[in-house]
Write an enzyme that holds these catalytic residues in place. Structure first.
Site, mmCIF file in Angstrom:
data_model
loop_
_atom_site.group_PDB
_atom_site.id
_atom_site.type_symbol
_atom_site.label_atom_id
_atom_site.label_comp_id
_atom_site.label_asym_id
_atom_site.label_seq_id
_atom_site.Cartn_x
_atom_site.Cartn_y
_atom_site.Cartn_z
ATOM 1 N N HIS A 106 35.921 44.732 34.787
ATOM 2 C CA HIS A 106 37.222 45.311 34.415
ATOM 3 C C HIS A 106 37.389 45.466 32.919
ATOM 4 O O HIS A 106 38.504 45.620 32.435
ATOM 5 C CB HIS A 106 38.363 44.473 35.008
ATOM 6 N N THR A 181 39.306 33.756 42.367
ATOM 7 C CA THR A 181 39.834 35.118 42.536
ATOM 8 C C THR A 181 40.539 35.216 43.882
ATOM 9 O O THR A 181 40.087 34.669 44.880
ATOM 10 C CB THR A 181 38.732 36.199 42.440
HETATM 11 N N1 APR Z 1 40.770 26.985 39.518
HETATM 12 C C1 APR Z 1 40.290 27.876 40.430
HETATM 13 N N2 APR Z 1 41.026 28.857 40.993
HETATM 14 C C2 APR Z 1 42.324 28.932 40.610
HETATM 15 C C3 APR Z 1 42.908 28.048 39.670
HETATM 16 C C4 APR Z 1 42.067 27.043 39.113
HETATM 17 N N3 APR Z 1 42.512 26.175 38.209
HETATM 18 N N4 APR Z 1 44.215 28.414 39.513
HETATM 19 C C5 APR Z 1 44.425 29.484 40.322
HETATM 20 N N5 APR Z 1 43.295 29.787 40.986
HETATM 21 C C6 APR Z 1 43.064 30.874 41.953
HETATM 22 C C7 APR Z 1 44.282 31.331 42.716
HETATM 23 O O1 APR Z 1 44.463 30.544 43.896
HETATM 24 C C8 APR Z 1 43.889 32.773 43.050
HETATM 25 O O2 APR Z 1 43.130 32.825 44.255
HETATM 26 O O3 APR Z 1 42.633 31.983 41.203
HETATM 27 C C9 APR Z 1 43.006 33.178 41.879
HETATM 28 C C10 APR Z 1 43.707 34.089 40.886
HETATM 29 O O4 APR Z 1 43.981 35.307 41.550
HETATM 30 P P1 APR Z 1 44.602 36.523 40.717
HETATM 31 O O5 APR Z 1 45.699 36.022 39.847
HETATM 32 O O6 APR Z 1 44.876 37.625 41.706
HETATM 33 O O7 APR Z 1 43.423 36.978 39.734
HETATM 34 P P2 APR Z 1 42.150 37.860 40.091
HETATM 35 O O8 APR Z 1 41.706 37.621 41.507
HETATM 36 O O9 APR Z 1 41.158 37.642 39.016
HETATM 37 O O10 APR Z 1 42.735 39.370 39.971
HETATM 38 C C11 APR Z 1 41.782 40.414 40.138
HETATM 39 O O11 APR Z 1 43.485 42.012 39.546
HETATM 40 O O12 APR Z 1 45.261 42.399 38.197
HETATM 41 C C12 APR Z 1 43.957 42.727 38.407
HETATM 42 O O13 APR Z 1 42.357 43.484 36.888
HETATM 43 C C13 APR Z 1 43.104 42.360 37.238
HETATM 44 O O14 APR Z 1 40.892 41.398 37.223
HETATM 45 C C14 APR Z 1 42.197 41.267 37.787
HETATM 46 C C15 APR Z 1 42.170 41.576 39.266
#
Ligand code: APR
Length: 237
Positions: A106, A181
């Site tokens: 990204h 994620t």
């Molecule tokens: N350790 C591990 N996982 C964690 C922690 C932690 N300390 N805290 C939160 N999480 C998990 C949450 O439970 C969730 O499943 O990390 C994940 C975060 O999810 P999102 O906020 O949706 O982030 P992400 O999956 O990276 O989003 C994907 O969406 O907005 C777009 O481009 C942006 O790259 C991003 C994409």
């Protein structure tokens, strides 16, 4: 002797313990901003100044963030394995922790490039990309070709040019690890499907994961602690 290949897909959760907000957790980034306004090509055309401020703020936050023990543990896997990190994150914490093969699906927060109203959606020329570290860009900051500078980020509505390289890294993996994620955003969220039938997939996340697959083992913990569990699993093999 050929080392086993591990492909690691990471999301915002791996950087949470470095103090960087995730997107969809409570008080996550998307609670304070609407994706459409600050992370989409449409938002850029509607209000580029808001978008430049959004990324300037995140770049400044990154300057004071540090890699956490999960980033360091992922980098440490390279001692014994052939590791590829495929990250959805735009931060530079995997690099700063020492990982040496990283695919930023990204984009990258510290990099910018000239906007190109005709090609932005479908891609860009890599040589036009350059690193500004943690500094800011504003309307009127132009590239040598005279075009407005924009963040080197893949916004919603734009192509994901590195997805083929990411698929290749998953297809080649002997082990797949997914850390932090929500698996909500495609094509990244579908990458695990390209793993071979006999490739074990480990997911580290403190919350439930929205995928069911016989190859998956869910390590229900935060990234730093989950990486300890994962390393113990590797050592027991
Ligand atoms: N350790 C591990 N996982 C964690 C922690 C932690 N300390 N805290 C939160 N999480 C998990 C949450 O439970 C969730 O499943 O990390 C994940 C975060 O999810 P999102 O906020 O949706 O982030 P992400 O999956 O990276 O989003 C994907 O969406 O907005 C777009 O481009 C942006 O790259 C991003 C994409």
């Amino acid at each position: 002797m050929n080392r086993k290949r591990i492909t690691v897909l990471t999301g915002a959760g791996v950087s949470a313990e470095s103090g960087i907000s995730t997107f969809r957790d409570s008080n996550g980034l998307w609670e304070n901003y609407s994706v459409e306004d600050v992370a989409s090509i449409g938002g850029w055309y509607r209000n580029p100044a808001l978008m430049l401020d959004f990324y300037n703020m995140r770049r400044k936050e990154l300057a004071s963030a540090k890699p956490n023990a999960a980033h360091v543990a992922i980098a440490g896997l390279e001692k014994e394995y052939d590791v590829t990190v495929v990250t959805q994150n735009v931060d530079n914490l995997h690099e700063r922790a020492g990982s040496t093969r990283i695919i930023h699906l990204h984009g990258e927060l510290t990099k910018v490039r000239p906007e190109d109203r005709y090609n932005d959606r479908d891609g860009f020329s890599e040589e036009s990309v350059f690193d500004i570290g943690y500094s800011e860009i504003h309307l009127g900051d132009l590239a040598p070709d005279g075009a407005q500078l924009r963040p080197h980020i893949v916004w919603f509505g734009e192509a994901v040019p590195k997805i083929e390289a990411a698929i290749d890294a998953v297809e080649r993996a002997d082990i797949m690890l997914i850390v932090g994620t929500s698996l909500q955003v495609y094509p990244a969220a579908g990458l695990y499907r390209y793993a071979k039938n006999n490739t074990p997939i480990y997911i580290i996340d403190p919350k439930d994961v929205p995928v069911a697959d016989s190859r998956i083992t869910h390590i229900r913990n935060v990234a730093t602690k989950g990486m300890e569990t994962f390393k113990n699993i590797l050592n027991s093999k």
